[in-house]
Design an enzyme around this catalytic site. Sequence first.
Site, PDB file in Angstrom:
ATOM      1  CG  ASP A 148      -0.489  -0.343   2.287  1.00 40.81           C
ATOM      2  OD1 ASP A 148       0.586  -1.217   2.755  1.00 40.81           O
ATOM      3  OD2 ASP A 148       0.076   0.732   3.308  1.00 40.81           O
ATOM      4  CG  ASN A 149       3.504   2.822   2.816  1.00 44.94           C
ATOM      5  OD1 ASN A 149       1.826   2.517   2.753  1.00 44.94           O
ATOM      6  ND2 ASN A 149       3.100   2.315   3.938  1.00 44.94           N
TER       7      ASN A 149
HETATM    8  P1  AMP Z   1       1.398   3.544   7.184  1.00 44.42           P
HETATM    9  O1  AMP Z   1       1.937   3.062   7.067  1.00 44.42           O
HETATM   10  O2  AMP Z   1       1.331   5.310   7.017  1.00 44.42           O
HETATM   11  O3  AMP Z   1       1.320   3.252   5.462  1.00 44.42           O
HETATM   12  O4  AMP Z   1      -0.450   3.266   6.868  1.00 44.42           O
HETATM   13  C1  AMP Z   1      -1.028   2.601   7.183  1.00 44.42           C
HETATM   14  C2  AMP Z   1      -2.715   2.523   7.122  1.00 44.42           C
HETATM   15  O5  AMP Z   1      -3.237   3.061   8.386  1.00 44.42           O
HETATM   16  C3  AMP Z   1      -3.024   3.429   5.796  1.00 44.42           C
HETATM   17  O6  AMP Z   1      -4.411   3.032   6.265  1.00 44.42           O
HETATM   18  C4  AMP Z   1      -3.219   4.657   6.780  1.00 44.42           C
HETATM   19  O7  AMP Z   1      -4.095   5.617   5.562  1.00 44.42           O
HETATM   20  C5  AMP Z   1      -3.399   4.588   8.160  1.00 44.42           C
HETATM   21  N1  AMP Z   1      -3.598   4.871   9.409  1.00 44.42           N
HETATM   22  C6  AMP Z   1      -2.061   5.270  10.082  1.00 44.42           C
HETATM   23  N2  AMP Z   1      -2.140   6.156  10.478  1.00 44.42           N
HETATM   24  C7  AMP Z   1      -2.765   6.526  10.950  1.00 44.42           C
HETATM   25  C8  AMP Z   1      -4.156   7.470  11.443  1.00 44.42           C
HETATM   26  N3  AMP Z   1      -3.015   8.093  13.028  1.00 44.42           N
HETATM   27  N4  AMP Z   1      -5.508   7.583  11.468  1.00 44.42           N
HETATM   28  C9  AMP Z   1      -6.265   6.799  11.108  1.00 44.42           C
HETATM   29  N5  AMP Z   1      -5.474   5.899   9.471  1.00 44.42           N
HETATM   30  C10 AMP Z   1      -3.972   5.685  10.313  1.00 44.42           C
HETATM   31 MG    MG Z   2       1.308   4.152   3.542  1.00 43.70          MG
END
Ligand code: AMP
Ligand code: MG
Length: 491
Positions: A255-256
């Site tokens: 997803d990244n």
């Molecule tokens: P990430 O690890 O930042 O790529 O995030 C993985 C998933 O978690 C993605 O769907 C993000 O949008 C969600 N996400 C990360 N941090 C938050 C947050 N503080 N609030 C809501 N969703 C989050």
């Molecule tokens: Mg992400």
Amino acid sequence: MSRRTLETLSFDNSYARLPQAFYARLNPTPFSAPPCLIHANRSAAELIDLDPAQFTRPEFAEVFGGHALASGMEPLAMLYSGHQFGVYVPQLGDGRAILLGEAKNEQGQRWDLHLKGAGMTPFSRDGDGRAVLRSTIREYLCCAAMQGLGIPTTQALCLVGSDDKVYREQVETGAMLVRMAPSHVRFGMFEVFYYRKQYEHLKTLADYVVDQHFPHLSDVDGKYSRFFNEVVERTARLIAQWQAVGWAHGVMNTDNMSILGLTMDYGPYGFMDDYDAGFICNHSDHNGRYAFDQQPYIGLWNLSCLAQALLPLVEKEALKAGLGTYQSLFDQEYQKRMRAKFGLLDVQAEDDQLIRDFLGLLQGSHADYTIVFRELGAFSSQNGAVNEKLREHFLNRERFDDWALRYRDRLRGEDGRDDERRDRMNRVNPKYVLRNYLAQIAIEKAQNKDFSEIERLFTALQTPFAEQPGMESYALPPPNWGKHLAVSCSS
Ligand code: AMP
Ligand code: MG
């Protein structure tokens, strides 16, 4: 050049015209405290013809701090899923980011304006929808660093702060960041429709991405497999650039992964200080899945997830063939970049070993990756030259001397003078990278409302290959306290 204001920005929201299943429409949730602009990026503004004079208007912080919308914006949170640390997670999506709209410039290029930290969305799961000042500064500065280094990346338009509290391991303050890219579509967007067996949506997404971003493939035979091949190529080249500059992403979940081969979703990333092939920048990555030297392999692993998701559109054999090109594309790009770092012009069979041996010496000496490569530019290939300054970085001096003789002979086999080579090397071996401790200093000052360090670092990182008088302190190795700062996903 057109000089647009907030009111005359031109939007053409192609993503919002896709089926409703692709996103959830909603507005950003503003902070309760008024937003305040911390920094804005002139060169990113140029991309959407936005006049930097707009930065000082209160409306700028309001629009890009989630308090107001500019005319033409159609905010939405994008749906996606993805493999996180090797495990499929059926629904992720923008949990704290909102695509405000696609700003179109005079050349007809569209740029997503994507507001991170904009509040809860239907995809927030247990999260609060917020981003903290600390993590937005890290993303903001690293986008500038990557852009300066010439590595494909999402861009960051501006950073907006607030006094609202956000709860992480500690109480922090919230902030929002506007990032820009021609598209924020991720591998995981294809995966969500594949695993839900929504193959019509999968095809619509693929057609959309090809038409918008790979238009030369729109009408060719085998367009989906050729599209996949191009994603393979972009991904291989991107990761080769990360490896050459000594940068680790930290959370290479699917997803990244950008479908355009951009560096995106900056979290616990890190530029290496001391060279360590097994460098793990993400404190939460206990098994080192995303360690520095695993990244090329993980790139392929992630592409195979994408290939799986494309199975309803492309013959398995064609996808396999596409995946089969990855390693050689990666090697080609990596070798090219590494040879340039050593100032080598032509290709010799022994180069690979010469490069490996040097990295082995760096590893054994815990030598600073960026500094040593920058100093390698001053290597003298003259008779009897000692290269004393460089030599001091290595613990095992005899082994370094052996290597230096091989390197000297290799250089002598090429046309060209030492000073020409140094100039060439200085254009590929940066003097300034965003070391963790530099970001940390900027963060701590910003947490005390002093944003001056963000401005200085941002400036230094924009031209990382140039000698910048007065900025030398940013090129120093980390002090002891800054060597092993813990950075995790919690942002
Ligand atoms: P990430 O690890 O930042 O790529 O995030 C993985 C998933 O978690 C993605 O769907 C993000 O949008 C969600 N996400 C990360 N941090 C938050 C947050 N503080 N609030 C809501 N969703 C989050
Ligand atoms: Mg992400």
